[in-house]
Enzyme design. Structure first.
Site: not given
Length: 443
Positions: A240, A244
C-alpha cells in the site's frame, strides 16, 4: 501561508464551482462530499466517479453508500423536504473507474466534463497493505496517471488535490518534512525506483503465470507476494505505502505546471466534531484493537506504550484539504501537507490503552447470558523479537507437539492442527505487515 484563511473565504471559494471527486464511497470521500454540500449549497455540481455499469447504477450506489448514510443527517435536516431535489440538482454520479484510460467514460462525456470541472480531488485508492501488486499498481499508480491526463484537458482547472498517506515516508525516525518524492527516489540506498520498470515486471510475471496455466488462487498469491517483495526491496514495509509513494512520484512527473496539493494523513480515525461526532465507517485500524479488547479476545498486543500513536480525525483531514485547495488554487506549484498529530498534538499508545481500560471498567460489556464480562489488563510487547519468542513458547511449541501426536495417531487431529496452524501463520503474517507501524518513530 501569508494570506488569511478564514472560514468565509474557504466557503466562498466553492460557490459556483464544479468538483470531481474519486473515492466518494470511502470514509474520507463521504466526509468531503457532505462538507462541500452543507457549507456551500451554491456549489455548481459535485461529480462522483464510482464503479457501475451505467449512470443509473452509479447513482444507486451513491444514494445507498454515500447520501443514504447517517453522516448526511444534518444536511437532510437542513433542507427538509427539499433534500432529495437538492441532491438531484447538485450531485452527478459518473459510472467509471480511474484504472481505465479516459476514467472509463465515453469520449463525448469526458469532453463535456473537461469544459466544466474546476477542481479534481483524488481519494480513490486500494488501502490493503497486502494487496495484489497488479491491483495496487492499477489503482494507486495508473489511476493517478489517468486522472492527471484528464486534468490536463480541463480548461478551467484550478486545482488537483491528491490524497496519499503520511507513511510514504517509510520507517524513518525523527522530523519528516513535507517534501515531494523525487523521480527514482527510494528508501533503500543503492536502489533506483523506476515506475515503468515495475509495471513491465508485473506484466511479465502475469504472462509467465498464465503460460504455466496456474489457477486464480496461485496467481493471486503470487501477485500479493510480489508486491510485498518489491516494496521491501526498495525500503517500504508493505504494498500500500509503496504504491502510494509511486503514485506521488508519477504525479510529480506528469503534472507540468498544474496546481497540485498532496495531502498525507496519518492513521485516520472517526469524526471528531463535524457533522456527526464519533461517526465511523466500518472497522478501521485502531478500532480493531478497541473491539478486540472490548470482547476480551486480545490478551496481548504489539506496541510500545511510550511511542506516539499518530492518529487524525477524518473531519480534520477534510478541513485541511479544503483549506489547502483554496490556498493553492491556480498557483501552479506542487505542495505537500502532512495531516498528522505526532508533532503538534501527540498522543501515545498509553493514552489509547488507559482510555479503553477506563471506559470498559466503567461500562463493562454484558454477555448473552446477562453476566458482566470482566475487563482484564492487556500485556504489551515493546519489541517484535519478544513477541516472536512469546508466540513460539505459548503457541508454536504446543502446535508442533500436536503435529507429532497427530502423525503418531494417523491424522486423528489433522483438522484441529491445520486450523490452529493456519491461525498461527495468519497472526504472524499480520505482525509482519503491521509491526512497523506499531513502532513508528517519525514526526
Amino acid at each position: 501561508m501569508v494570506e488569511s484563511m478564514d472560514a468565509a473565504r474557504i466557503i466562498g471559494y466553492f460557490k459556483g464551482k464544479s468538483v470531481l471527486i474519486t473515492g466518494s464511497t470511502g470514509f474520507l470521500g463521504k466526509i468531503l462530499v457532505e462538507k462541500i454540500l452543507r457549507v456551500q449549497p451554491d456549489v455548481n455540481k459535485v461529480y462522483l466517479l464510482v464503479r457501475g455499469i451505467d449512470a443509473p447504477s452509479a447513482m444507486q450506489r451513491v444514494q445507498e453508500e454515500v447520501i443514504g448514510t447517517e453522516l448526511f443527517g444534518l444536511l437532510r435536516e437542513k433542507h427538509g423536504k427539499g433534500f432529495e431535489f437538492f441532491i438531484q440538482d447538485k450531485v452527478v454520479a459518473l459510472a467509471g473507474d480511474i484504472i481505465y484510460d479516459n476514467l472509463g467514460l465515453e469520449v463525448p462525456r469526458l469532453e463535456e466534463l473537461a469544459k466544466e470541472i474546476d477542481i479534481i480531488v483524488n481519494i480513490a485508492a486500494t488501502t490493503n497493505f497486502y494487496e495484489r501488486y497488479d491491483v495496487s499498481l492499477d489503482v494507486n499508480v495508473l489511476g493517478v496517471k489517468h486522472l492527471c491526463k484528464f486534468a490536463k484537458q480541463c480548461d478551467k482547472l484550478k486545482m488537483l488535490m491528491h490524497v496519499s498517506t503520511a507513511f510514504v515516508s517509510g520507517d524513518r525516525e525523527g522530523l519528516i518534512q513535507e517534501k515531494p518524492i523525487k523521480p527514482g527516489e527510494s528508501l533503500r540506498e543503492g536502489t533506483y525506483l523506476d515506475v515503468d520498470a515495475e509495471l513491465r515486471l508485473v506484466r511479465d510475471v502475469k504472462k509467465e503465470l498464465n503460460a504455466a496455466d496456474n489457477t486464480n488462487k496461485t496467481e493471486r498469491k503470487a501477485m500479493k507476494e510480489l508486491g510485498l517483495q518489491r516494496a521491501r526491496h526498495f525500503g517500504w514495509s508493505n504494498t500500500y505505502v509503496f504504491t502510494k509513494a509511486m503514485g506521488e512520484m508519477l504525479l510529480g512527473q506528469l503534472r507540468g505546471d498544474m496546481p497540485v496539493v498532496i495531502m498525507r494523513p496519518s492513521i485516520i480515525t472517526s469524526v471528531r466534531d463535524d457533522p456527526l461526532p464519533g461517526w465511523m465507517q466500518g472497522t478501521r485500524t485502531i478500532d480493531t484493537i478497541i473491539i478486540g479488547y472490548a470482547k476480551q479476545n486480545l490478551s496481548c498486543f504489539l506496541a510500545d506504550l511510550d511511542l506516539v500513536m499518530d492518529v487524525i480525525p477524518g473531519d480534520m483531514v477534510v478541513n485541511a484539504m479544503v483549506a489547502a485547495m483554496v490556498a493553492h488554487s491556480e498557483k501552479g506549484a506542487q505542495v505537500v501537507y502532512h495531516a498528522t498529530s505526532s508533532l503538534r498534538n501527540p498522543a501515545t499508545y498509553n493514552v489509547l490503552y488507559e482510555s479503553g481500560w477506563r471506559h470498559f471498567t466503567e461500562n463493562p460489556r454484558v454477555g448473552k447470558n446477562g453476566e458482566v464480562i470482566p475487563t482484564s489488563e492487556m500485556y504489551f510487547f515493546n519489541t517484535i523479537a519478544w513477541f516472536h519468542l512469546y508466540m513460539i513458547l505459548i503457541y508454536k511449541l504446543p502446535l508442533e507437539i500436536l503435529h507429532l501426536v497427530n502423525m503418531l495417531l494417523c491424522g486423528l487431529f489433522s483438522r484441529l492442527y491445520n486450523d490452529l496452524n493456519r491461525k498461527y501463520k495468519f497472526v504472524m503474517h499480520l505482525v509482519d505487515i503491521y509491526g512497523p507501524f506499531a513502532f513508528f518513530k517519525g514526526w
